[in-house]
Design an enzyme around this catalytic site. Structure first.
Site, PDB file in Angstrom:
ATOM      1  N   ALA A  10      -3.050 -16.292   3.553  1.00 39.62           N
ATOM      2  CA  ALA A  10      -3.479 -16.730   4.878  1.00 39.62           C
ATOM      3  C   ALA A  10      -2.608 -16.107   5.976  1.00 39.62           C
ATOM      4  CB  ALA A  10      -3.425 -18.255   4.956  1.00 39.62           C
ATOM      5  N   HIS A  11      -2.919 -16.460   7.192  1.00 42.57           N
ATOM      6  CA  HIS A  11      -2.248 -15.917   8.378  1.00 42.57           C
ATOM      7  C   HIS A  11      -0.752 -16.211   8.381  1.00 42.57           C
ATOM      8  CE1 HIS A  11      -1.801 -19.900  10.259  1.00 42.57           C
ATOM      9  NE2 HIS A  11      -2.947 -20.159   9.616  1.00 42.57           N
ATOM     10  N   ASN A  12      -0.004 -15.287   8.930  1.00 39.27           N
ATOM     11  CA  ASN A  12       1.431 -15.425   9.182  1.00 39.27           C
ATOM     12  C   ASN A  12       2.282 -15.614   7.936  1.00 39.27           C
ATOM     13  OD1 ASN A  12      -0.131 -16.621  11.657  1.00 39.27           O
ATOM     14  ND2 ASN A  12       1.779 -15.840  12.465  1.00 39.27           N
ATOM     15  N   CYS A  13       1.787 -15.234   6.768  1.00 38.01           N
ATOM     16  CA  CYS A  13       2.604 -15.268   5.552  1.00 38.01           C
ATOM     17  C   CYS A  13       3.517 -14.049   5.526  1.00 38.01           C
ATOM     18  CB  CYS A  13       1.722 -15.270   4.305  1.00 38.01           C
ATOM     19  SG  CYS A  13       0.863 -16.832   4.024  1.00 38.01           S
TER      20      CYS A  13
ATOM     21  N   HIS B  19       1.736 -19.319   7.037  1.00 39.33           N
ATOM     22  CA  HIS B  19       3.182 -19.356   7.306  1.00 39.33           C
ATOM     23  C   HIS B  19       4.048 -19.508   6.057  1.00 39.33           C
ATOM     24  CE1 HIS B  19       2.434 -19.631  11.649  1.00 39.33           C
ATOM     25  NE2 HIS B  19       1.446 -20.441  11.330  1.00 39.33           N
TER      26      HIS B  19
END
Length: 179
Positions: free
Chosen positions: A42-45, A62
Site C-alpha cells: 500500500a501507499h507510503n510503505c 506506512h
C-alpha cells in the site's frame, strides 16, 4: 505522489504497489526483493533490500520493513507496523505490532517464538553474534519483565552491534512490540 523501486526486484503475477499518498514520503522499495503472486504494497510503505514476501501478503499503508526480512504467505499487516532486520514472519499471521529484528514467529495474534537462528547462520552471523542476540532476546521474552523493565535492565550493559540494533528498534517501536 511518488513510487521509488530499486534494482533487481522480481514482481510475480498480480502484485500491486501503490504510490504514496503525499509527496513528502514516497512509497519505496529497495534492491533484490522478491514479491510473489498477489502481494499488495500500500501507499507510503518503505521496504529495504533482500526482502521476500510470499504469496498473498498484504501490507497496509506506512509499513516499514527493514533489510533481509522473509514474510510467509497470506500474512496481513496493520498500517504503521515496522518489521526489524532478519525477522522471519510465519504464514497466515496477522501483524498489529512491531516485530523486533532477528526474531521469528507466527499466528493471529502474532507471537514471537524465538530467534531466527537458521536465517542468521545462513546470512553469515557468527555463533558468538547469535549468542549475544540470544542474551538480549531472553531479557525481553523469557525474564517475565515488561518492555520498560527490560529496557532498564539492559540500559547499563556494554552492547554488541547486533544487540544495539535490537535495543534501538524496541526503543523506536511506536506500536509496541509483539510478545
Amino acid at each position: 505522489t511518488k513510487l521509488i523501486i530499486g534494482n533487481n526486484n522480481t514482481f510475480r503475477e498480480f502484485c500491486t504497489v501503490n504510490r504514496s499518498a503525499t509527496m513528502d514520503e514516497p512509497t519505496q522499495i529497495g534492491d533484490n526483493c522478491l514479491f510473489m503472486a498477489y502481494t499488495h504494497i500500500a501507499h507510503n510503505c518503505i521496504l529495504g533490500n533482500n526482502i521476500i514476501l510470499a504469496n498473498a501478503v498484504n501490507l497496509a499503508g506506512h509499513i516499514h520493513i527493514h533489510n533481509n526480512v522473509i514474510v510467509g504467505g497470506m500474512v496481513a499487516m496493520h498500517q504503521f507496523v515496522k518489521i526489524g532486520t532478519f525477522a522471519f514472519v510465519g504464514g497466515k499471521s496477522g501483524i498489529k505490532k512491531d516485530i523486533p529484528p532477528f526474531t521469528r514467529g507466527e499466528g493471529f495474534p502474532y507471537k514471537v517464538m524465538g530467534l531466527n537462528a537458521v536465517g542468521l547462520q545462513r546470512n553469515g552471523f557468527s555463533k558468538e553474534a547469535i549468542k549475544t542476540i540470544k542474551v538480549i532476546y531472553k531479557v525481553f521474552y523469557n525474564s517475565g519483565l515488561n518492555v520498560s523493565q527490560a529496557l532498564q535492565k539492559v540500559e547499563n550493559l556494554t552492547l554488541t552491534a547486533e544487540q544495539q540494533i535490537f535495543i534501538n528498534f524496541v526503543k523506536e517501536a511506536e506500536r509496541g512490540i509483539c510478545k
